[in-house]
Design a protein around this motif. Sequence first.
Motif, PDB file in Angstrom:
ATOM      1  N   GLU A   1       8.657  -4.855   4.266  1.00  0.00           N
ATOM      2  CA  GLU A   1       8.137  -5.491   5.481  1.00  0.00           C
ATOM      3  C   GLU A   1       8.996  -5.153   6.706  1.00  0.00           C
ATOM      4  N   LYS A   2      10.305  -5.176   6.556  1.00  0.00           N
ATOM      5  CA  LYS A   2      11.215  -4.929   7.679  1.00  0.00           C
ATOM      6  C   LYS A   2      11.272  -3.464   8.087  1.00  0.00           C
ATOM      7  N   LYS A   3      11.108  -2.558   7.134  1.00  0.00           N
ATOM      8  CA  LYS A   3      11.302  -1.130   7.411  1.00  0.00           C
ATOM      9  C   LYS A   3      10.015  -0.321   7.396  1.00  0.00           C
ATOM     10  N   GLN A   4       8.884  -0.969   7.245  1.00  0.00           N
ATOM     11  CA  GLN A   4       7.624  -0.241   7.064  1.00  0.00           C
ATOM     12  C   GLN A   4       7.234   0.605   8.264  1.00  0.00           C
ATOM     13  N   PRO A   5       6.572   1.718   8.022  1.00  0.00           N
ATOM     14  CA  PRO A   5       6.373   2.329   6.709  1.00  0.00           C
ATOM     15  C   PRO A   5       7.687   2.915   6.204  1.00  0.00           C
ATOM     16  N   VAL A   6       7.911   2.819   4.919  1.00  0.00           N
ATOM     17  CA  VAL A   6       9.179   3.243   4.328  1.00  0.00           C
ATOM     18  C   VAL A   6       8.899   4.047   3.065  1.00  0.00           C
TER      19      VAL A   6
ATOM     20  N   ALA B   1       0.865  -1.183   0.000  1.00  0.00           N
ATOM     21  CA  ALA B   1       0.000   0.000   0.000  1.00  0.00           C
ATOM     22  C   ALA B   1       0.899   1.230   0.000  1.00  0.00           C
ATOM     23  N   PHE B   2       0.420   2.298  -0.633  1.00  0.00           N
ATOM     24  CA  PHE B   2       1.158   3.563  -0.687  1.00  0.00           C
ATOM     25  C   PHE B   2       0.209   4.668  -0.257  1.00  0.00           C
ATOM     26  N   ASP B   3       0.590   5.405   0.800  1.00  0.00           N
ATOM     27  CA  ASP B   3      -0.283   6.452   1.334  1.00  0.00           C
ATOM     28  C   ASP B   3       0.032   7.835   0.779  1.00  0.00           C
ATOM     29  N   GLY B   4       0.823   7.882  -0.276  1.00  0.00           N
ATOM     30  CA  GLY B   4       1.230   9.153  -0.853  1.00  0.00           C
ATOM     31  C   GLY B   4       2.636   9.538  -0.437  1.00  0.00           C
ATOM     32  N   LYS B   5       3.121   8.931   0.631  1.00  0.00           N
ATOM     33  CA  LYS B   5       4.475   9.198   1.115  1.00  0.00           C
ATOM     34  C   LYS B   5       5.267   7.913   1.361  1.00  0.00           C
ATOM     35  N   LYS B   6       4.602   6.918   1.933  1.00  0.00           N
ATOM     36  CA  LYS B   6       5.329   5.716   2.348  1.00  0.00           C
ATOM     37  C   LYS B   6       4.610   4.440   1.923  1.00  0.00           C
ATOM     38  N   LEU B   7       5.429   3.392   1.811  1.00  0.00           N
ATOM     39  CA  LEU B   7       4.943   2.061   1.464  1.00  0.00           C
ATOM     40  C   LEU B   7       4.814   1.211   2.717  1.00  0.00           C
ATOM     41  N   SER B   8       3.849   0.315   2.695  1.00  0.00           N
ATOM     42  CA  SER B   8       3.720  -0.674   3.762  1.00  0.00           C
ATOM     43  C   SER B   8       3.117  -1.941   3.169  1.00  0.00           C
ATOM     44  N   VAL B   9       3.333  -3.053   3.865  1.00  0.00           N
ATOM     45  CA  VAL B   9       2.782  -4.337   3.430  1.00  0.00           C
ATOM     46  C   VAL B   9       1.325  -4.404   3.861  1.00  0.00           C
ATOM     47  N   GLN B  10       0.457  -4.849   2.950  1.00  0.00           N
ATOM     48  CA  GLN B  10      -0.949  -5.006   3.311  1.00  0.00           C
ATOM     49  C   GLN B  10      -1.444  -6.424   3.077  1.00  0.00           C
ATOM     50  N   ALA B  11      -0.625  -7.274   2.473  1.00  0.00           N
ATOM     51  CA  ALA B  11      -1.010  -8.669   2.237  1.00  0.00           C
ATOM     52  C   ALA B  11       0.251  -9.521   2.112  1.00  0.00           C
ATOM     53  N   PRO B  12       0.129 -10.809   2.394  1.00  0.00           N
ATOM     54  CA  PRO B  12       1.280 -11.701   2.201  1.00  0.00           C
ATOM     55  C   PRO B  12       1.693 -11.756   0.734  1.00  0.00           C
ATOM     56  N   LEU B  13       2.945 -12.038   0.505  1.00  0.00           N
ATOM     57  CA  LEU B  13       3.450 -12.155  -0.864  1.00  0.00           C
ATOM     58  C   LEU B  13       2.946 -13.459  -1.476  1.00  0.00           C
ATOM     59  N   PRO B  14       2.221 -13.374  -2.588  1.00  0.00           N
ATOM     60  CA  PRO B  14       1.744 -14.603  -3.236  1.00  0.00           C
ATOM     61  C   PRO B  14       2.924 -15.445  -3.738  1.00  0.00           C
ATOM     62  N   GLU B  15       2.756 -16.732  -3.703  1.00  0.00           N
ATOM     63  CA  GLU B  15       3.820 -17.642  -4.130  1.00  0.00           C
ATOM     64  C   GLU B  15       4.278 -17.361  -5.557  1.00  0.00           C
ATOM     65  N   GLU B  16       3.333 -17.028  -6.437  1.00  0.00           N
ATOM     66  CA  GLU B  16       3.695 -16.784  -7.839  1.00  0.00           C
ATOM     67  C   GLU B  16       4.468 -15.476  -8.030  1.00  0.00           C
ATOM     68  N   LYS B  17       4.578 -14.673  -6.969  1.00  0.00           N
ATOM     69  CA  LYS B  17       5.353 -13.433  -7.026  1.00  0.00           C
ATOM     70  C   LYS B  17       6.648 -13.560  -6.217  1.00  0.00           C
ATOM     71  N   SER B  18       7.102 -14.771  -5.998  1.00  0.00           N
ATOM     72  CA  SER B  18       8.291 -14.995  -5.158  1.00  0.00           C
ATOM     73  C   SER B  18       9.549 -14.310  -5.710  1.00  0.00           C
ATOM     74  N   TYR B  19       9.578 -14.030  -7.010  1.00  0.00           N
ATOM     75  CA  TYR B  19      10.723 -13.337  -7.601  1.00  0.00           C
ATOM     76  C   TYR B  19      10.819 -11.883  -7.112  1.00  0.00           C
ATOM     77  N   LEU B  20       9.774 -11.399  -6.433  1.00  0.00           N
ATOM     78  CA  LEU B  20       9.773 -10.048  -5.872  1.00  0.00           C
ATOM     79  C   LEU B  20      10.038 -10.064  -4.364  1.00  0.00           C
ATOM     80  N   ARG B  21      10.464 -11.190  -3.840  1.00  0.00           N
ATOM     81  CA  ARG B  21      10.673 -11.375  -2.404  1.00  0.00           C
ATOM     82  C   ARG B  21      11.615 -10.324  -1.816  1.00  0.00           C
ATOM     83  N   GLN B  22      12.692 -10.006  -2.486  1.00  0.00           N
ATOM     84  CA  GLN B  22      13.671  -9.057  -1.945  1.00  0.00           C
ATOM     85  C   GLN B  22      13.032  -7.690  -1.701  1.00  0.00           C
ATOM     86  N   VAL B  23      12.248  -7.214  -2.632  1.00  0.00           N
ATOM     87  CA  VAL B  23      11.587  -5.917  -2.474  1.00  0.00           C
ATOM     88  C   VAL B  23      10.547  -5.995  -1.352  1.00  0.00           C
TER      89      VAL B  23
END
Length: 99
Positions: free
Chosen positions: A74-79, A47-69
């Motif tokens: 997830e670790k620094k949210q909101p970031v 999710a993006f509130d206009g300034k920062k990103l945060s996780v709003q759902a688990p990463l789907p398995e089919e998107k595992s190639y985006l795990r690093q992002v």
Amino acid sequence: MKNLSTTQQYFLCILKKNGKISSLEMEKTTCLAASAVVELLMEDVLAFDGKKLSVQAPLPEEKSYLRQVYDVVEKKQPVKFENVIEYFCSTLQINISTG
């Protein structure tokens, strides 16, 4: 055959003939990182509130190639969006240089 995401297609486009990405072409790495973030936003994983990103759902398995992002957010949210891109780009540059 499975359709590739925009991020996967872009990654294939920026690969050189030897299968590597040039560590001197920072704009390509930046666009790859931004594409990964946008893809996660479009899937409602981030999710993006206009300034920062945060996780709003688990990463789907089919998107595992985006795990690093996903993990960075997830670790620094909101970031800030820019901080995620900078982190991802510097990490990718290190991997390219040492890989």
